[in-house]
Each structure stands twice: as structure tokens, then as C-alpha cells.
Enzyme design. Structure first.
Site, PDB file in Angstrom:
ATOM      1  N   CYS A   2       0.856  -1.176   0.000  1.00  0.00           N
ATOM      2  CA  CYS A   2       0.000   0.000   0.000  1.00  0.00           C
ATOM      3  C   CYS A   2       0.897   1.232   0.000  1.00  0.00           C
ATOM      4  O   CYS A   2       2.090   1.141   0.249  1.00  0.00           O
ATOM      5  CB  CYS A   2      -0.869   0.031   1.249  1.00  0.00           C
ATOM      6  SG  CYS A   2      -1.784  -1.496   1.498  1.00  0.00           S
ATOM      7  N   ARG A  27       1.226   1.730  -5.886  1.00  0.00           N
ATOM      8  CA  ARG A  27       1.431   0.796  -4.779  1.00  0.00           C
ATOM      9  C   ARG A  27       0.138   0.113  -4.362  1.00  0.00           C
ATOM     10  O   ARG A  27       0.159  -0.785  -3.504  1.00  0.00           O
ATOM     11  CB  ARG A  27       2.024   1.535  -3.580  1.00  0.00           C
ATOM     12  CG  ARG A  27       3.374   2.154  -3.848  1.00  0.00           C
ATOM     13  CD  ARG A  27       3.917   2.814  -2.610  1.00  0.00           C
ATOM     14  NE  ARG A  27       4.238   1.860  -1.584  1.00  0.00           N
ATOM     15  CZ  ARG A  27       5.424   1.272  -1.421  1.00  0.00           C
ATOM     16  NH1 ARG A  27       6.389   1.548  -2.256  1.00  0.00           N
ATOM     17  NH2 ARG A  27       5.626   0.415  -0.462  1.00  0.00           N
ATOM     18  N   TRP A  71      -3.926  -1.780  -1.249  1.00  0.00           N
ATOM     19  CA  TRP A  71      -3.960  -3.002  -2.054  1.00  0.00           C
ATOM     20  C   TRP A  71      -4.388  -4.086  -1.062  1.00  0.00           C
ATOM     21  O   TRP A  71      -3.611  -4.470  -0.192  1.00  0.00           O
ATOM     22  CB  TRP A  71      -2.585  -3.281  -2.651  1.00  0.00           C
ATOM     23  CG  TRP A  71      -2.555  -4.402  -3.628  1.00  0.00           C
ATOM     24  CD1 TRP A  71      -3.148  -4.436  -4.867  1.00  0.00           C
ATOM     25  CD2 TRP A  71      -1.896  -5.659  -3.474  1.00  0.00           C
ATOM     26  NE1 TRP A  71      -2.886  -5.635  -5.471  1.00  0.00           N
ATOM     27  CE2 TRP A  71      -2.120  -6.411  -4.648  1.00  0.00           C
ATOM     28  CE3 TRP A  71      -1.126  -6.235  -2.459  1.00  0.00           C
ATOM     29  CZ2 TRP A  71      -1.621  -7.690  -4.836  1.00  0.00           C
ATOM     30  CZ3 TRP A  71      -0.627  -7.507  -2.646  1.00  0.00           C
ATOM     31  CH2 TRP A  71      -0.874  -8.224  -3.825  1.00  0.00           C
ATOM     32  N   ASN A  97       1.204   0.093   6.094  1.00  0.00           N
ATOM     33  CA  ASN A  97       1.599  -0.753   4.972  1.00  0.00           C
ATOM     34  C   ASN A  97       2.340  -1.947   5.563  1.00  0.00           C
ATOM     35  O   ASN A  97       3.271  -1.752   6.348  1.00  0.00           O
ATOM     36  CB  ASN A  97       2.516   0.028   4.020  1.00  0.00           C
ATOM     37  CG  ASN A  97       3.054  -0.851   2.907  1.00  0.00           C
ATOM     38  OD1 ASN A  97       2.373  -1.765   2.446  1.00  0.00           O
ATOM     39  ND2 ASN A  97       4.269  -0.590   2.476  1.00  0.00           N
ATOM     40  N   GLY A  98       1.916  -3.154   5.214  1.00  0.00           N
ATOM     41  CA  GLY A  98       2.563  -4.351   5.758  1.00  0.00           C
ATOM     42  C   GLY A  98       1.502  -5.351   6.180  1.00  0.00           C
ATOM     43  O   GLY A  98       0.329  -5.236   5.802  1.00  0.00           O
ATOM     44  N   GLU A 467       9.080 -13.017 -20.837  1.00  0.00           N
ATOM     45  CA  GLU A 467       8.817 -11.620 -20.498  1.00  0.00           C
ATOM     46  C   GLU A 467       7.746 -11.018 -21.435  1.00  0.00           C
ATOM     47  O   GLU A 467       6.869 -10.275 -20.983  1.00  0.00           O
ATOM     48  CB  GLU A 467      10.128 -10.826 -20.573  1.00  0.00           C
ATOM     49  CG  GLU A 467      10.032  -9.337 -20.341  1.00  0.00           C
ATOM     50  CD  GLU A 467       9.438  -8.922 -18.996  1.00  0.00           C
ATOM     51  OE1 GLU A 467       9.234  -9.782 -18.133  1.00  0.00           O
ATOM     52  OE2 GLU A 467       9.122  -7.730 -18.839  1.00  0.00           O
ATOM     53  N   LYS A 471       4.293  -9.459 -20.027  1.00  0.00           N
ATOM     54  CA  LYS A 471       3.859  -8.083 -20.309  1.00  0.00           C
ATOM     55  C   LYS A 471       2.469  -8.088 -20.926  1.00  0.00           C
ATOM     56  O   LYS A 471       1.609  -7.315 -20.529  1.00  0.00           O
ATOM     57  CB  LYS A 471       4.811  -7.375 -21.283  1.00  0.00           C
ATOM     58  CG  LYS A 471       6.092  -6.809 -20.776  1.00  0.00           C
ATOM     59  CD  LYS A 471       6.013  -5.695 -19.790  1.00  0.00           C
ATOM     60  CE  LYS A 471       5.903  -6.210 -18.395  1.00  0.00           C
ATOM     61  NZ  LYS A 471       7.158  -6.435 -17.702  1.00  0.00           N
ATOM     62  N   GLU A 474      -0.341  -9.196 -18.310  1.00  0.00           N
ATOM     63  CA  GLU A 474      -0.647  -8.340 -17.156  1.00  0.00           C
ATOM     64  C   GLU A 474      -1.331  -7.046 -17.545  1.00  0.00           C
ATOM     65  O   GLU A 474      -2.124  -6.514 -16.779  1.00  0.00           O
ATOM     66  CB  GLU A 474       0.587  -8.072 -16.276  1.00  0.00           C
ATOM     67  CG  GLU A 474       1.551  -7.043 -16.767  1.00  0.00           C
ATOM     68  CD  GLU A 474       2.707  -6.779 -15.793  1.00  0.00           C
ATOM     69  OE1 GLU A 474       2.455  -6.578 -14.601  1.00  0.00           O
ATOM     70  OE2 GLU A 474       3.853  -6.750 -16.258  1.00  0.00           O
ATOM     71  N   HIS A 490       5.835 -30.782 -27.131  1.00  0.00           N
ATOM     72  CA  HIS A 490       5.695 -31.725 -26.018  1.00  0.00           C
ATOM     73  C   HIS A 490       4.412 -31.472 -25.228  1.00  0.00           C
ATOM     74  O   HIS A 490       4.335 -31.798 -24.048  1.00  0.00           O
ATOM     75  CB  HIS A 490       6.916 -31.634 -25.101  1.00  0.00           C
ATOM     76  CG  HIS A 490       8.188 -32.023 -25.771  1.00  0.00           C
ATOM     77  ND1 HIS A 490       8.452 -33.321 -26.180  1.00  0.00           N
ATOM     78  CD2 HIS A 490       9.252 -31.284 -26.161  1.00  0.00           C
ATOM     79  CE1 HIS A 490       9.635 -33.354 -26.770  1.00  0.00           C
ATOM     80  NE2 HIS A 490      10.134 -32.135 -26.781  1.00  0.00           N
ATOM     81  N   LYS A 589       2.690  -2.444  -7.639  1.00  0.00           N
ATOM     82  CA  LYS A 589       4.027  -2.285  -8.206  1.00  0.00           C
ATOM     83  C   LYS A 589       5.068  -3.171  -7.523  1.00  0.00           C
ATOM     84  O   LYS A 589       5.941  -3.710  -8.171  1.00  0.00           O
ATOM     85  CB  LYS A 589       4.437  -0.810  -8.108  1.00  0.00           C
ATOM     86  CG  LYS A 589       5.789  -0.491  -8.714  1.00  0.00           C
ATOM     87  CD  LYS A 589       5.781  -0.676 -10.210  1.00  0.00           C
ATOM     88  CE  LYS A 589       7.124  -0.440 -10.848  1.00  0.00           C
ATOM     89  NZ  LYS A 589       7.194  -1.040 -12.192  1.00  0.00           N
TER      90      LYS A 589
END
Ligand code: AGP
Length: 594
Positions: A2, A27, A71, A97-98, A467, A471, A474, A490, A589
Site C-alpha cells: 500500500c 502501490r 492493495w 503498509n505491511g 517476459e 507483459k 498483465e 511436447h 508495483k
């Protein structure tokens, strides 16, 4: 994770808090709120973005206040669960935050003592604990309350009638920005760059009392002095600068990021800067750890080490490594993390240290938690990265890996000279990709109609396939999978059809022929095929439905330009689909929970 903010000074706090919160939205952005204190507390919070909160908020008077953008971890995003959280008397407000690990037992205990809880959050126990221990001294009450708490926290505490803010941190970042007869508290530097570039980083265990013109920080009850730092990032760097999204701006910043990151390490005379920890003669193997995009940088690093250094190297997901990974003796661990706050990385670092190994951290955030734990920190010079999707930070990370491994490499002088030349040409090669996005735009429009996409690569471009897929998924919400090209047959071949485009990266190296074979196999199964290939590779023309051309480059550097092309592809595809590109749903983030 957050974002938290606090202000105390001579100005009205509300617009400052809301402005800073908007800058912290990367955040977390599922709910937000502010509290201002006079003789009583005034709180406004809701499950909305900061812009909407600002529009709906009544004018709250006061020159001291706190704010939070959330968040959600404990309790769904809702007005009740949004911070700030109060005690029963509605005089104490906390933003946090935490994660409080023992919040359930604390809540039970406090409830049995008569405290009434309004939310489902872990944070609310902190407000009630402070209330329980308050006997006229807020700082003391906070210190005592935190003794009961297990977990991670960065908190700001505000109390009606008290012209001060009490702050504390453990395993979550918190900075104090020093202004002129005003002070700011924030979880991250970009939030306060409009007001000051002088900051103090709080350390784990610190509890501070901040007033308009003073700052008193204590640790275990003893006053301590924390160094003041000057931040080199500018306020403009944390703004969109005319681009529609931060992500596009950050993609376009990459030529500069490459230049900035290499400055000082790759002198014009061709001597590569030495790096003591890597040169340690006892090092027999390398372990590179990361999460998400930073893990993909770690994978690229593995190929670079194999080619340039030739000692055993592993690249691991920190989240997996933490549960099974062994660290052989004489292993040098390198952790890669843009934010420097990712929980899985911090755990992995502590494990590596406990096993007796030294840890090098590659991070973008000065003063971040990893830089405090690492034996040596290499800062990438990407500048603030605001978009949730990592782009320029990935680029800076792999630049550091090239440089670091070149400094350690045993390749001959001619090869080293060629590589140095290649590094210097990189910014202009990346610029060429950015200047020639026409074909990428066309392919993005096409891709935006599909729901499943494969990305394939081989060798050093296998991580780039991963990657590219990350990208795309998301930010566009298209299901995308990155695969080693030889693995499609396979299993995933069963999914190939006209509805499943495949994006194939063809590098000009020893993997090219095998890749062309894979492409033919895919083509014969009817999947639409977009190929990313170097200028002049004509063989791909007749096999692919579309070809995105990238400049020719030394194969070891091909991840750089291929990444830029795939970032643009993801960006424009998401734009066609009307997605909230900088703030994808459910993501933040940096991920400060395990
Ligand atoms: C990718 O676009 C994401 N932002 C994500 O995968 C990110 O790379 C990951 O969470 C690791 O973050 P870090 O680099 O800050 O440790």
C-alpha cells in the site's frame, strides 16, 4: 503493498495528501482515504481511486494529516476496510503498509477487553492497541503497542489535539521528506518529489515523532540520528511528460536509461570497471534470484554468465528457492529487484546470508530494504518507474548484468572490445525499434482480437519469450504463455489453432535453424504466426503471417531490442482493448507479501 503519506506543516494538508496519494497509486489502488486532525479527527475514505475520492471529499480543515492508498490483503476493498483506521474513541487514526501476522489473536484479546472493531483488516488492531496503552504520551503508546505486534509495518499515527505524527517501520519502507517548516512522511520517494528532495530513510525498529520543524527518531528507546540524503530523481521524472501512460513514457526512456546505467562503468578507453565481490577468487558458482520480470532478467543473466564467465550458474524464482533451494559453498548470490522491497527476495537474501554467502543486490531504489541487507548494492539508473508493468527497470537490470559479467569474464580482448562497442551502440539500436513501431501497431491491433497467445524463444531469447508473455497478460488480460520453442511439441501443440497466435523470436545465433523448423511446425498446424527477426533475415518472410523487424545486433544483446519490441506490442494491444494500462487489476508495483 500500500502507499502511505503524512503531512505536517503550515499549509492545508488535504490537497497535499490527495496529490501525494495520486502519485502512490502504483502501490495499490482499490481504496483510499485521508484523516486530518484538529481538536477532533476528520476522516474521508472509500473504495474508489484517489481522483474520485478527491472529487467527493468535503473540505477538511487542518495542517496535519495522513493518507493511504490500499492493495487489499485482509478484507475486501470497501469503505469500511479502507484506511485510516481508528480506535473506539475515534481520536487515534492509523495508516499502515505491511501485514500483522498475529492480528487474529490480538483482535480476540482486545475484543474480550471491550474494544469494538469496525473493519476486517489486520491494521485496526494497531489503533486499538495504541488506545489501550495511551496514558497521555502518544509516542510511548505506539512503542508499547508495537511490542505486541508480529509482522511487518510502516505506520503513521495521528491523534486529535496532538500537533505531531508518530511513525514506525519494520520490514516496510518509510521515508521522511524534509521541507521548510514542514515535513512529509511517505512509503516512497516519488510521492513527495514535488515538495522536497531531502529525505531520511527510517530503519527497522525506528519510532519517530515528527512535528512541523523537528524530527526525533528513537530505536529501543534511545535517540538515534539518521543521515539526510539528497534524491537525484526530479519531480518531472515521476510525471507522464505528455505521454498517455507512464508505461509508454518508460518504454521510450530506455535509450537514456541504458546510457545512464552504463555511465561510469564502461569508460571510453575500453577498460571495464572492476567489481570486487564478483572478483573474489573463492567464487565457484553464481545464484541469481528474482521474481516476475526481475526473474526474467535473472534468466538472461544465466545465459550471459554461461557465455562470458563459464562457471556454474543457476537462476531461480525467489519464491520457490525459499522453500527448497540449497546454496553450495563459495556461491555468490545476486538478487535482482526493481523496488528493493519484494518480500520473497528479502527472505531469500536472509537465507543466503545465514548460509554464509555474500549477496549482491541489483535494485533501482536507493535506500530500499535490499540495499540495507546486501553486502554490496548496484543501483540501476532507471529513474522512478511508476507503471506497474516493469519495462525500463528490466532494461537497466540486464545492462548491469552485461557489465558485471564482462568485468568478471575470461573472454579474449577482441571479444571484449566488440562487446564494449556493442554496448555503446545499444541506445541507438533501441531508438531504432522505438522509431519504427508501424508494424508493431498493426500486429497489436490484430492480437487484440484473441484470448490466447504463445510466445516462443530459444537460448538467451527464451526468457524474452517469458517476459513478452508476462507483459501482454498483465496489461491486456489476454492469456499468454512463454515457452522454450522446442517444448511446444511436447504438449502445447494440442492448443494450436487459427485462434491461437504464436509470436516467435528468431535470433541470429546458433538457435536460428532450430527456430525456423519450429516455425514451420507451427505454421502447418494453422496457428497465426508473428515473427520477430533481424533486418535482412529473408527466410522468415515466407513462413510468417507478419514480421516485426528489429535492428541486427550481436546475438548476446538481442534480448535488449527484442524486449523493446515486445513491450510496445503489449502496450498497443492493451490500448486497443481499452485496458487501464498503468494500473492493471489486482496488481501492485511491488509485492511485499510472501
Ligand atoms: C512485471 O511487469 C511486474 N511488475 C512484476 O513481475 C515485478 O517484476 C515483480 O513483482 C518483481 O518486482 P521487483 O523487481 O520490484 O522485485
Amino acid at each position: 503493498m500500500c502507499g502511505i503519506i503524512g503531512y505536517i506543516g503550515k499549509r492545508q494538508a488535504q490537497p497535499i495528501l490527495l496529490g501525494c496519494l495520486a502519485k502512490l497509486e502504483y502501490r495499490g489502488y482499490d481504496s483510499c482515504g485521508i484523516a486530518l486532525a484538529g481538536s477532533s479527527l476528520n476522516i474521508h475514505k472509500d473504495a474508489v481511486r484517489v481522483g474520485e475520492l478527491a472529487k467527493a471529499a468535503p473540505q477538511l480543515e487542518g495542517t496535519v494529516g495522513i493518507g493511504h492508498t490500499r492493495w487489499a490483503t485482509h478484507g475486501e476493498p470497501s469503505q469500511t476496510n479502507a484506511h485510516p483506521h481508528c480506535d473506539c474513541t475515534a481520536k487515534i487514526a492509523v495508516v499502515h503498509n505491511g501485514i500483522i501476522n498475529n492480528y487474529q489473536s490480538l483482535r480476540q484479546q482486545l475484543t474480550s477487553e471491550g474494544h469494538k472493531f469496525a473493519s476486517e483488516t489486520d491494521t485496526e488492531v494497531i489503533s486499538h492497541l495504541i488506545e489501550k496503552y495511551y496514558q497521555g504520551d502518544l509516542e510511548k503508546a505506539v512503542e508499547t503497542a508495537l511490542r505486541d505486534v508480529e509482522g511487518s509495518y510502516a505506520i503513521i499515527v495521528l491523534m486529535a489535539g496532538e500537533p505531531k505524527l508518530v511513525v514506525a517501520r519494520k520490514d516496510s519502507p518509510l521515508i521522511i521528506g524534509i521541507g521548510d517548516r514542514e515535513n512529509f512522511i511517505a512509503s516512497d520517494v516519488p510521492a513527495i518529489l514535488d515538495f522536497t528532495n531531502r529525505v531520511v530513510y527510517l530503519e527497522d525498529g525506528d519510532v519517530g515523532v515528527i512535528t512541523t520543524d523537528s524530527m526525533k527518531i528513537k530505536r529501543n528507546g534511545t535517540e538515534v540520528t539518521r543521515e539526510k540524503h539528497k534524491i537525484l530523481w526530479s519531480a518531472e521524472q515521476a510525471q507522464k511528460g505528455g505521454y498517455e501512460h507512464f508505461m509508454l513514457k518508460e518504454i521510450h526512456e530506455q535509450p537514456k536509461v541504458i546510457r545512464d546505467t552504463l555511465v561510469g562503468w564502461v569508460p571510453v578507453n575500453g577498460v571495464v570497471t572492476d567489481f570486487a565481490l564478483m572478483r573474489d577468487i573463492g567464487v565457484e558458482s553464481i545464484l541469481i534470484l528474482g521474481c516476475g520480470t526481475s526473474y526474467h532478467a535473472a534468466l538472461v543473466g544465466k545465459y550471459i554468465v554461461e557465455e562470458l564467465v563459464g562457471i556454474p550458474v543457476r537462476a531461480e524464482l525467489a519464491s520457490e528457492f525459499n522453500y527448497y533451494g540449497q546454496i553450495p559453498p563459495r556461491t555468490r548470490t545476486i538478487v535482482i529487484t526493481q523496488s528493493g522491497e519484494t518480500a520473497d527476495i528479502l527472505i531469500a537474501m536472509r537465507r543466503s546470508r545465514e548460509a554464509g554467502g555474500k549477496v549482491i543486490a541489483i535494485t533501482n531504489v536507493v535506500g530500499s530494504t535490499v540495499s540495507r541487507i546486501a553486502d554490496q548494492t548496484i543501483y540501476t539508473r532507471a529513474g522512478p518507474e511508476i507503471s506497474v508493468a516493469a519495462t525500463k527497470s528490466f532494461m537497466a537490470q540486464i545492462m548491469v548484468l552485461y557489465w558485471l559479467m564482462m568485468s568478471y569474464s575470461k573472454v579474449d580482448a577482441k571479444r571484449l572490445a566488440d562487446m564494449l562497442l556493442g554496448l555503446r551502440q545499444m541506445p541507438s539500436k533501441v531508438q531504432q525499434v522505438l522509431d519504427n513501431e508501424g508494424k508493431i501497431l498493426e500486429c497489436a491491433k490484430y492480437l487484440s482480437n484473441f484470448e490466447n497467445v504463445f510466445f516462443i524463444g530459444r537460448g538467451i531469447n527464451f526468457p524474452i519469450a517469458l517476459e513478452g508473455a508476462l507483459k501482454l497478460k498483465e496489461i491486456s488480460y489476454i492469456h499468454a504463455e512463454g515457452y522454450a520453442a522446442g517444448e511446444l511439441k511436447h504438449g502445447p501443440f494440442a492448443l494450436l489453432s487459427g485462434d491461437t497466435p504464436v509470436i516467435a523470436i528468431v535470433a541470429q545465433d546458433n538457435t536460428r535453424e532450430a527456430m525456423l523448423t519450429n516455425i514451420k511446425e507451427i505454421k502447418s498446424r494453422g496457428a497465426p504466426l508473428i515473427v520477430l527477426a533481424g533486418e535482412g533475415d529473408e527466410a522468415v518472410e515466407e513462413l510468417a503471417d507478419s514480421v516485426i523487424r528489429v535492428p541486427r545486433i550481436d546475438a548476446i544483446y538481442s534480448p535488449v531490442i527484442n524486449t523493446v519490441a515486445l513491450q510496445l506490442l503489449a502496450y498497443y494491444t492493451a490500448k486497443h482493448r481499452g485496458c487501464p494500462i498503468d494500473f492493471p487489476r489486482n496488481l501492485a508495483k511491488s509485492v511485499t507479501v510472501e
